[in-house]
Design an enzyme around this catalytic site. Structure first.
Site, PDB file in Angstrom:
ATOM      1  N   SER A  13     109.277  51.226 114.238  1.00 61.31           N
ATOM      2  CA  SER A  13     110.409  50.386 114.658  1.00 61.31           C
ATOM      3  C   SER A  13     111.471  51.217 115.377  1.00 61.31           C
ATOM      4  CB  SER A  13     111.010  49.617 113.478  1.00 61.31           C
ATOM      5  OG  SER A  13     111.775  50.442 112.640  1.00 61.31           O
ATOM      6  N   ARG A  91     105.055  64.227 108.548  1.00 59.84           N
ATOM      7  CA  ARG A  91     104.447  65.528 108.255  1.00 59.84           C
ATOM      8  C   ARG A  91     105.535  66.601 108.319  1.00 59.84           C
ATOM      9  NH1 ARG A  91     100.128  65.290 105.630  1.00 59.84           N
ATOM     10  NH2 ARG A  91      99.772  67.485 106.157  1.00 59.84           N
ATOM     11  N   LEU A  93     106.884  70.006 109.449  1.00 60.59           N
ATOM     12  CA  LEU A  93     106.588  70.847 110.605  1.00 60.59           C
ATOM     13  C   LEU A  93     106.923  72.301 110.312  1.00 60.59           C
ATOM     14  CD1 LEU A  93     108.080  68.438 113.260  1.00 60.59           C
ATOM     15  CD2 LEU A  93     105.651  68.961 112.940  1.00 60.59           C
ATOM     16  N   HIS A 109     116.671  60.625 109.489  1.00 58.65           N
ATOM     17  CA  HIS A 109     116.365  60.693 108.063  1.00 58.65           C
ATOM     18  C   HIS A 109     117.204  59.650 107.325  1.00 58.65           C
ATOM     19  CE1 HIS A 109     115.010  62.409 104.318  1.00 58.65           C
ATOM     20  NE2 HIS A 109     116.249  62.297 103.878  1.00 58.65           N
ATOM     21  N   THR A 141     115.548  71.959 112.551  1.00 57.62           N
ATOM     22  CA  THR A 141     115.395  73.405 112.390  1.00 57.62           C
ATOM     23  C   THR A 141     114.320  73.603 111.318  1.00 57.62           C
ATOM     24  OG1 THR A 141     117.053  73.563 110.649  1.00 57.62           O
ATOM     25  CG2 THR A 141     117.854  73.771 112.924  1.00 57.62           C
ATOM     26  N   GLU A 174     119.745  52.555 111.965  1.00 59.03           N
ATOM     27  CA  GLU A 174     118.898  53.584 112.580  1.00 59.03           C
ATOM     28  C   GLU A 174     118.668  53.268 114.052  1.00 59.03           C
ATOM     29  OE1 GLU A 174     115.411  54.867 110.460  1.00 59.03           O
ATOM     30  OE2 GLU A 174     116.230  54.281 108.512  1.00 59.03           O
TER      31      GLU A 174
HETATM   32  C1  GAR Z   1     112.617  55.187 109.018  1.00 60.18           C
HETATM   33  O1  GAR Z   1     113.413  54.608 108.020  1.00 60.18           O
HETATM   34  C2  GAR Z   1     112.936  56.654 109.168  1.00 60.18           C
HETATM   35  O2  GAR Z   1     114.294  56.950 108.977  1.00 60.18           O
HETATM   36  C3  GAR Z   1     112.101  57.224 108.052  1.00 60.18           C
HETATM   37  O3  GAR Z   1     110.902  56.515 108.083  1.00 60.18           O
HETATM   38  C4  GAR Z   1     111.154  55.212 108.591  1.00 60.18           C
HETATM   39  C5  GAR Z   1     110.214  54.964 109.751  1.00 60.18           C
HETATM   40  O4  GAR Z   1     110.291  53.637 110.175  1.00 60.18           O
HETATM   41  N1  GAR Z   1     111.879  58.633 108.234  1.00 60.18           N
HETATM   42  C6  GAR Z   1     111.671  59.482 107.237  1.00 60.18           C
HETATM   43  O5  GAR Z   1     111.655  59.144 106.075  1.00 60.18           O
HETATM   44  C7  GAR Z   1     111.464  60.919 107.670  1.00 60.18           C
HETATM   45  N2  GAR Z   1     111.209  61.747 106.534  1.00 60.18           N
HETATM   46  P1  GAR Z   1     109.758  53.219 111.608  1.00 60.18           P
HETATM   47  O6  GAR Z   1     108.308  53.714 111.698  1.00 60.18           O
HETATM   48  O7  GAR Z   1     109.810  51.725 111.586  1.00 60.18           O
HETATM   49  O8  GAR Z   1     110.632  53.832 112.642  1.00 60.18           O
END
Ligand code: GAR
Length: 210
Positions: A13, A91, A93, A109, A141, A174
């Protein structure tokens, strides 16, 4: 026109928010590649439907994080991105990946970093009794979820919230803040320095722009 590469593991998304921002002209950029580690990521099909080049590098076919990272660097380099966007890329990195893209690599995040790096952020915020939650866009980082923050958005925690209802409130934010942060980098306004993130020549505060 600047070139974006977007890395996903799931539904995508946030990737979709970038597709929309590029097609509406909010971002003066094109998406050169959507790359996933997960062949079943729903976002791969969404990107392909939008006519965007896609690739999958399955981490299960590599015997170490470093060899996987090197394969991703090789694939990305062929598409010459100006900016690499981690959008639900799940994943960890290594420097093999992070160093070649230093200053050109962003992550989103779903917590108010430095709170709750890692997984299950919304449940952890609820378990802690926090009255607010949120999301952070940051430079990547080698420290996991520890790079300099760029933008944070806050949402209230409401009575009766579950991890799912809280996540639904956060993800709306987000989709707003991530293209804004990316635009700043593409416009040359935002840089990663050894003292942190610098926007228009001004060091950002430790939690980024609110
Ligand atoms: C989002 O909430 C993003 O912030 C989180 O995964 C979701 C992905 O949603 N990311 C993490 O947790 C990174 N460790 P999306 O595939 O619909 O963008």
């Amino acid at each position: 026109t600047k070139r974006l590469a977007i890395l996903i593991s799931g539904r995508g998304s946030n990737m979709q928010a970038f597709i929309d921002a590029c097609s509406s002209g909010v971002l003066d950029a094109e998406i050169a590649l959507v790359l996933s580690n997960n062949p079943d990521a729903g976002g791969l099909a969404r990107a392909a439907e939008a006519g965007i080049p896609t690739a999958c590098i399955n981490h299960r076919n590599y015997d170490s994080r470093e060899t996987f990272d090197a394969a991703m660097v090789a694939e990305l380099s062929r598409h010459d991105p100006d900016l690499v966007i981690l959008a639900g890329f799940m994943r960890i990195l290594t420097p093999v990946f992070i160093e070649p893209f230093a200053g050109k690599l962003l992550n989103i995040h779903p917590s108010l970093l430095p709170k709750y790096p890692g997984l299950n952020t919304h449940q952890r915020a609820l378990d802690a009794g926090d009255s607010e939650a949120g999301v952070t866009v940051h430079f990547v980082t080698p420290e996991l979820d520890g790079g300099p923050p760029i933008i944070q958005a806050r949402v209230p925690v409401e009575t009766g919230d579950t991890a799912a209802t809280l996540a639904a409130r956060v993800i709306v934010q987000e989709h707003v803040i991530y293209p804004i942060a990316a635009g700043w980098v593409l416009q040359g306004r935002l840089r990663l320095t050894d003292k942190g993130a610098v926007l228009d020549g001004q060091p950002l505060p430790p939690t980024g722009v609110d």
